[in-house]
Design a protein around this motif. Sequence first.
Motif, PDB file in Angstrom:
ATOM      1  N   ARG A  39       0.834  -1.192   0.179  1.00 35.22           N
ATOM      2  CA  ARG A  39       0.072  -0.148   0.015  1.00 35.22           C
ATOM      3  C   ARG A  39       0.955   1.362  -0.146  1.00 35.22           C
ATOM      4  O   ARG A  39       1.974   1.097   0.401  1.00 35.22           O
ATOM      5  N   LEU A  40       0.402   2.325  -0.533  1.00 33.44           N
ATOM      6  CA  LEU A  40       1.097   3.501  -0.658  1.00 33.44           C
ATOM      7  C   LEU A  40       0.703   4.684   0.381  1.00 33.44           C
ATOM      8  O   LEU A  40      -0.431   4.958   0.462  1.00 33.44           O
ATOM      9  N   HIS A  41       1.730   5.243   1.006  1.00 40.85           N
ATOM     10  CA  HIS A  41       1.768   6.408   1.782  1.00 40.85           C
ATOM     11  C   HIS A  41       0.362   6.291   2.606  1.00 40.85           C
ATOM     12  O   HIS A  41      -0.549   7.372   2.578  1.00 40.85           O
ATOM     13  N   VAL A  42       0.281   5.511   3.683  1.00 44.51           N
ATOM     14  CA  VAL A  42      -0.554   5.258   4.548  1.00 44.51           C
ATOM     15  C   VAL A  42      -0.440   6.461   5.611  1.00 44.51           C
ATOM     16  O   VAL A  42       0.254   6.396   6.299  1.00 44.51           O
ATOM     17  N   ARG A  43      -1.793   7.327   5.541  1.00 42.23           N
ATOM     18  CA  ARG A  43      -1.482   8.410   6.278  1.00 42.23           C
ATOM     19  C   ARG A  43      -1.814   8.104   7.873  1.00 42.23           C
ATOM     20  O   ARG A  43      -1.436   8.875   8.714  1.00 42.23           O
ATOM     21  N   SER A  44      -2.140   7.033   8.104  1.00 39.89           N
ATOM     22  CA  SER A  44      -2.586   6.904   9.583  1.00 39.89           C
ATOM     23  C   SER A  44      -1.366   6.078  10.336  1.00 39.89           C
ATOM     24  O   SER A  44      -1.429   6.302  11.600  1.00 39.89           O
ATOM     25  N   LEU A  45      -0.282   5.852   9.621  1.00 39.94           N
ATOM     26  CA  LEU A  45       0.692   5.553  10.386  1.00 39.94           C
ATOM     27  C   LEU A  45       1.765   6.730  10.288  1.00 39.94           C
ATOM     28  O   LEU A  45       1.866   7.675   9.556  1.00 39.94           O
ATOM     29  N   PRO A  46       2.697   6.713  11.311  1.00 35.65           N
ATOM     30  CA  PRO A  46       3.564   7.976  11.626  1.00 35.65           C
ATOM     31  C   PRO A  46       4.474   8.135  10.243  1.00 35.65           C
ATOM     32  O   PRO A  46       5.109   7.187   9.992  1.00 35.65           O
ATOM     33  N   GLY A  47       4.596   9.361   9.785  1.00 29.68           N
ATOM     34  CA  GLY A  47       5.524   9.707   8.747  1.00 29.68           C
ATOM     35  C   GLY A  47       5.069   9.207   7.338  1.00 29.68           C
ATOM     36  O   GLY A  47       5.528   9.695   6.452  1.00 29.68           O
ATOM     37  N   SER A  48       3.770   8.706   7.174  1.00 36.31           N
ATOM     38  CA  SER A  48       3.060   8.152   6.142  1.00 36.31           C
ATOM     39  C   SER A  48       4.515   7.440   5.130  1.00 36.31           C
ATOM     40  O   SER A  48       4.666   8.098   4.213  1.00 36.31           O
TER      41      SER A  48
END
Length: 178
Positions: A39-48
């Motif tokens: 998956r790309l650039h998961v915003r829910s994780l720190p630092g996306s």
Amino acid sequence: MDKVDKVTRSRIMASVGQRDTGVEMMLRSALHRLGVRYRLHVRSLPGSPDLVFPRYRAVVFVHGCYWHAHGCHRSTFPRSNQSFWSDKFAANQRRDAKKEAALLEAGWRVMTVWECALRGKTSRQPEEVATAISKWLRSRARHGRVGPPPTQLLQNTRALLAFNRPKSAITRPPASSD
């Protein structure tokens, strides 16, 4: 001294992409050819993180050597406004360390792929880097890195400033008169 005015420099810097960079696209394509899905650039994780592998609870950051002050041949130090850039690069490194620590604390595994691993003098083939990532995903290692280890900008700031100073600005001690 900058060669362009502030408005032009601001426009140039604003146009620098943070996602879907050439290096990231090369790596994503090679991983996809190997059958590795992400998956790309998961915003829910720190630092996306750039790439997220939920199945392996692992993330990969693709760092540009310049912006993250890697210290390799691709990371130069600007000659103008050096104190600003020194602070900027140091802040970027602190932020990288903070988001990596947050991910590790949350139980994620973290790998960093440096731009110079895919571009320039020390580059490898994208498939080789993708294979290294694939092996790391199947391992139990919490950390991973593709590319030479980074030098710490905070430790090397004085050396970088001295190295990039024009030769005319370097003061030499007076010659002794023996």
